[in-house]
Design a protein around this motif. Structure first.
Motif, mmCIF file in Angstrom:
data_model
loop_
_atom_site.group_PDB
_atom_site.id
_atom_site.type_symbol
_atom_site.label_atom_id
_atom_site.label_comp_id
_atom_site.label_asym_id
_atom_site.label_seq_id
_atom_site.Cartn_x
_atom_site.Cartn_y
_atom_site.Cartn_z
ATOM 1 N N VAL A 33 0.813 -1.205 0.000
ATOM 2 C CA VAL A 33 0.000 0.000 0.000
ATOM 3 C C VAL A 33 0.854 1.265 0.000
ATOM 4 O O VAL A 33 0.580 2.216 -0.717
ATOM 5 N N SER A 34 1.889 1.276 0.824
ATOM 6 C CA SER A 34 2.691 2.492 0.968
ATOM 7 C C SER A 34 4.096 2.123 1.411
ATOM 8 O O SER A 34 4.388 0.964 1.712
ATOM 9 N N GLU A 35 4.944 3.110 1.445
ATOM 10 C CA GLU A 35 6.276 2.908 1.984
ATOM 11 C C GLU A 35 6.611 4.067 2.913
ATOM 12 O O GLU A 35 6.132 5.191 2.736
ATOM 13 N N SER A 36 7.413 3.759 3.919
ATOM 14 C CA SER A 36 7.862 4.795 4.837
ATOM 15 C C SER A 36 8.835 5.712 4.117
ATOM 16 O O SER A 36 9.636 5.270 3.297
ATOM 17 N N VAL A 37 8.745 6.967 4.411
ATOM 18 C CA VAL A 37 9.629 7.956 3.796
ATOM 19 C C VAL A 37 10.810 8.189 4.728
ATOM 20 O O VAL A 37 10.632 8.485 5.911
ATOM 21 N N ARG A 38 12.009 8.034 4.202
ATOM 22 C CA ARG A 38 13.219 8.272 4.992
ATOM 23 C C ARG A 38 14.111 9.272 4.264
ATOM 24 O O ARG A 38 13.942 9.531 3.084
ATOM 25 N N MET A 39 15.063 9.800 5.001
ATOM 26 C CA MET A 39 15.984 10.765 4.406
ATOM 27 C C MET A 39 17.328 10.677 5.097
ATOM 28 O O MET A 39 17.414 10.381 6.295
ATOM 29 N N LEU A 40 18.387 10.900 4.337
ATOM 30 C CA LEU A 40 19.738 11.034 4.869
ATOM 31 C C LEU A 40 20.012 12.526 5.013
ATOM 32 O O LEU A 40 20.013 13.261 4.021
#
Length: 318
Positions: free
Chosen positions: A118-125
């Motif tokens: 359904v969705s994916e977690s949003v991550r950032m460096l």
């Protein structure tokens, strides 16, 4: 209640043998969310439950069963009767990383039918402004020019942020010390204060948006709408790093194929809804639909990928 649902479904299947294409044959369905109430997984589960209730013309209720990084609730779902009365809101780490570092009571590849992603977690460096780097290339150059100086934080040994960090460092040929914290807020605070030099996590997005941190790259398939100038890992050459972080709906193995197809169609229809996609985005998730076949292939590939990576990390199995 579970036995009652199973009996009701059994009567329906045996006496009718078919059902309306848009009417789910069980009046009340539980969705096990293997996390405590209030977290990201719980929020996603409730949004999906609302969509399924509407589109399947049934009632989907949430049952939070937290503990052991989601594996306790997942095991309970695996042992549920496969009659369509029990769904699981599954996070990727439960299926792709946890089995390699902790003892679990289910087979991640055999005990479930993956219905749809359904969705994916949003991550950032992101890095602190005090580090003086403003791009991926500058960060790698700084790390190579100052071996062993960099520290990076995560929410714990074996966490997704830790694992991605190890893979990132190995890929770019930089050494850095991992510092685990008890929670994301503590890790981000260490980043803001300059105690660590980078973090890969969703929690760095708000301070990066506010200009308190410098966003470097995102380990997702597409750039984030709020950060159109921040490249993806793939765009900077890190195409082989898998970040995981998807949320999907699954059912116990043996669930009737007709019901699996109904749920998959309902989730596909939800993904086509601008309102649902906007709701996911506002909650901090990226809409990302994958069919049952696509999700199963992705699950198997990530299970193998993280298995090899974690084996090389030599983490003790709990």
């Amino acid at each position: 209640m579970r036995n009652g649902l199973g009996a009701a479904a059994g009567v329906l299947f045996n006496t009718v043998g078919a059902w309306a294409a848009d009417q789910y044959p069980i009046s009340t369905v539980r969705m096990i969310v293997p996390y405590a109430p209030g977290g990201g997984g719980d929020i996603t589960g409730r949004m999906i439950a609302e969509e399924l209730s509407k589109r399947l013309k049934t009632t989907v209720v949430i049952e939070n069963i937290g503990g052991a990084s989601g594996t306790i609730g997942t095991e309970k779902a695996a042992r549920a009767k496969p009659d369509g009365g029990t769904l699981l809101l599954a996070g990727s780490a439960i299926f792709t990383t946890a089995p390699h570092i902790t003892k679990i009571g289910f087979d991640p590849l055999k005990d479930f039918v993956a219905i749809a992603n359904v969705s994916e977690s949003v991550r950032m460096l992101s890095v602190p402004a005090s580090l003086g780097v403003k791009s991926y290339q500058e960060l790698v150059a700084y790390g190579k020019a100052n071996p062993g100086v960099l520290n990076y934080a995560s929410v714990g040994v074996g966490s997704t942020g830790h694992i991605i960090g190890v893979d990132f460092l190995r890929t770019v040929g930089v050494t850095a010390r991992h510092i685990p914290y008890s929670g994301a807020s503590q890790a981000v605070q260490a980043l803001l204060s300059g105690d660590v030099q980078f973090v890969i996590d969703a929690m760095v997005i708000p301070p990066s948006r506010e200009g308190k941190l410098v966003p470097i790259a995102v380990p997702s398939e597409a750039r984030l709408p709020d950060f159109p100038d921040v490249p993806t890992f793939r765009e900077v050459g890190l195409k082989d790093i898998r970040s995981g972080g998807w949320q999907a709906v699954m059912v116990p193995a043996g669930t009737p194929k007709e019901l699996v197809a109904m749920i998959e169609k309902a989730l596909k229809d939800a993904d086509a809804s601008p309102e649902f996609r906007a709701t996911l985005t506002r909650a901090g998730f990226s809409p990302r639909f994958r069919t049952s076949v696509q999700l199963q292939q992705e699950l198997e590939a990530e299970y193998a990928y993280f298995g090899e990576l974690l084996k090389s990390m030599e983490l003790p199995k709990k």
